[in-house]
Design an enzyme around this catalytic site. Structure first.
Site, PDB file in Angstrom:
ATOM      1  N   LYS A 165       0.838  -1.200   0.000  1.00  0.00           N
ATOM      2  CA  LYS A 165       0.000   0.000   0.000  1.00  0.00           C
ATOM      3  C   LYS A 165       0.883   1.264   0.000  1.00  0.00           C
ATOM      4  O   LYS A 165       2.105   1.172   0.094  1.00  0.00           O
ATOM      5  CB  LYS A 165      -0.959  -0.025   1.191  1.00  0.00           C
ATOM      6  CG  LYS A 165      -1.943  -1.207   1.135  1.00  0.00           C
ATOM      7  CD  LYS A 165      -3.040  -1.023   0.086  1.00  0.00           C
ATOM      8  CE  LYS A 165      -3.689  -2.328  -0.350  1.00  0.00           C
ATOM      9  NZ  LYS A 165      -4.674  -2.853   0.569  1.00  0.00           N
TER      10      LYS A 165
HETATM   11  C1  LIG Z   1      -5.734  -3.859   0.952  1.00  0.00           C
HETATM   12  C2  LIG Z   1      -7.176  -3.576   0.991  1.00  0.00           C
HETATM   13  C3  LIG Z   1      -7.957  -3.841   2.123  1.00  0.00           C
HETATM   14  C4  LIG Z   1      -7.479  -4.656   3.298  1.00  0.00           C
HETATM   15  O1  LIG Z   1      -6.344  -4.234   3.910  1.00  0.00           O
HETATM   16  P1  LIG Z   1      -5.413  -5.282   4.698  1.00  0.00           P
HETATM   17  O2  LIG Z   1      -4.482  -4.393   5.451  1.00  0.00           O
HETATM   18  O3  LIG Z   1      -4.733  -6.131   3.670  1.00  0.00           O
HETATM   19  O4  LIG Z   1      -6.293  -6.078   5.596  1.00  0.00           O
HETATM   20  C5  LIG Z   1      -9.263  -3.415   2.123  1.00  0.00           C
HETATM   21  N1  LIG Z   1      -9.802  -2.791   1.066  1.00  0.00           N
HETATM   22  C6  LIG Z   1      -9.098  -2.537  -0.052  1.00  0.00           C
HETATM   23  C7  LIG Z   1      -9.761  -1.822  -1.185  1.00  0.00           C
HETATM   24  C8  LIG Z   1      -7.763  -2.947  -0.140  1.00  0.00           C
HETATM   25  O5  LIG Z   1      -7.080  -2.725  -1.267  1.00  0.00           O
END
Ligand SMILES: *Cc1c(COP(=O)(O)O)cnc(C)c1O
Length: 379
Positions: A181
């Site tokens: 991310k």
């Molecule tokens: C990555 C993601 C999540 C979840 O995040 P995690 O930290 O992996 O649990 C939720 N929504 C979207 C749109 C994502 O891309």
């Protein structure tokens, strides 16, 4: 030239601060977590931030704080990752999908109200690829129907809507610090909210539903005694991840500038190709540019998988965000969805390719990616 889809960018100062935590004798939730929460709340311009061990946990705890009941409904879109809808399913409640807008692949705010009924409790707008949803309209709808807005801002560190940072718009906002991310803590997440009692509730729920005193056990004022006031969860973060988060947050603005630059390079090189739809910022929006999802249109749409295979052969890693949830077996079987039930999501997905965007990706690499893409398309 080998191009990975993503590469995290951790600086030396961050490495040292992790070492400091490792040597401090305090590894779990503690002072580093408090500091990261405080800085993050300031960064997005709100009063409260509660760190958890994933973005999914952040979304789950917002649903838990709402005391979602079996049979309740929560409106979101199929154009998202598994996490957004599964947290509703945890409660035997129903994620109600609204199709997306053709331009941004965000929830089509004009279609929300027709899906609201007496069982609707909340809306989860997903800011796809870091492009904020039409929040003014969505907040108005929520006010009118007394619904909670829980934003899925997993792609939004940072993103701005009419000059205001995502994290200070809806009732609560959920961020992800997963490894690929905008900023990462390896695994981690954050809930931000202006509502301090909601923040307290989520802070308790992330640690077994312990009382406020017990939740503060790691501070000097804390005591050994604790009371369980709710059925909580084990979602608290470590100070190791918070230390990484503090280092990443310092770099968040420079990462953002780099991603914007990369998006501009792609735009420059791809905008004149009529068979490729490229993402554009709507007025008043400052996207995080977490992703650069292009769409092959018309004749090219059906060639998407072949193009991805060919790019892979040339050592260029790309991805697809997302295969819409209603096309996945679990949701298709449970709710008897057909692909055409959400035609915009379905159509966009068929031609979608996500190109690499991350700090450190340079113009030569972008040239190489685009040159190969165009070559493959002309074959
Ligand atoms: C990555 C993601 C999540 C979840 O995040 P995690 O930290 O992996 O649990 C939720 N929504 C979207 C749109 C994502 O891309």
């Amino acid at each position: 030239m080998k191009i990975p889809f993503f590469q995290p960018c951790i600086d030396g100062e961050t490495e040292l601060s992790v070492l400091e935590v490792l040597r401090s004798g305090w590894l779990t939730t503690g002072s580093k977590t408090l500091e990261f929460e405080k800085k993050f709340a300031e960064y997005v311009g709100t009063d409260n931030a509660v760190m958890v061990n994933s973005g999914t946990a952040a979304l789950h705890l917002c649903m838990a704080a709402l005391d979602l009941q079996p049979g309740d409904e929560v409106i979101t879109t199929p154009y998202t990752f598994a996490a957004t809808a599964e947290v509703v399913e945890y409660f035997n409640a129903k994620p109600v999908f609204v199709d997306v807008r053709k331009d941004t692949l965000n929830i089509n705010e004009k279609s929300i109200e027709e899906r609201i009924n007496s069982r609707t409790r909340a809306i989860i707008p997903v800011h796809f690829a870091g492009h904020p949803c039409e929040m003014n309209t969505i907040m108005e709808i929520a006010d009118r129907h007394n619904l909670l807005i829980v934003e899925d801002a997993a792609h939004c560190t940072p993103a701005y809507y009419q000059g205001r940072p995502v994290g200070s718009l809806g009732h609560c906002t959920c961020f992800s610090f997963y490894a690929n991310k905008c900023i990462t803590t390896g695994e981690g997440g954050m809930v931000t909210t202006a509502d301090s009692s909601l923040a307290d509730k989520i802070r308790s729920l992330r640690l077994h539903g312990l009382s406020k005193d017990a939740v503060n056990r790691y501070q000097k004022s804390g005591s050994w005694e604790y009371d369980i006031i709710a059925r909580g969860y084990k979602y608290n973060p470590t100070d190791i991840s918070a230390a990484i988060g503090l280092g990443q947050l310092k770099q968040a603005d420079s990462f953002h500038r780099e991603r914007k630059k990369i998006a501009a390079w792609y735009t420059e090189r791809l905008q004149d190709i009529p068979e490729i739809h490229i993402p554009k910022e709507a007025g008043g929006v400052d996207s995080s540019w977490h992703l650069f999802p292009i769409r092959l249109c018309g004749q090219l749409q059906g060639r998407r998988n072949g193009v991805i295979d060919e790019l892979r052969k040339r050592e260029i890693s790309v991805s697809v965000h997302f295969k819409p949830l209603h096309l996945h077996s679990y949701y298709a079987d449970k709710y008897a969805y057909r692909p055409e039930d959400f035609p915009v999501a379905n159509e966009a997905y068929q031609g979608l390719i996500t190109l690499p965007v991350y700090p450190g990706l340079n113009d030569k690499q972008v040239d190489f990616i685009v040159k190969n893409l165009i070559e493959i398309l002309h074959e």
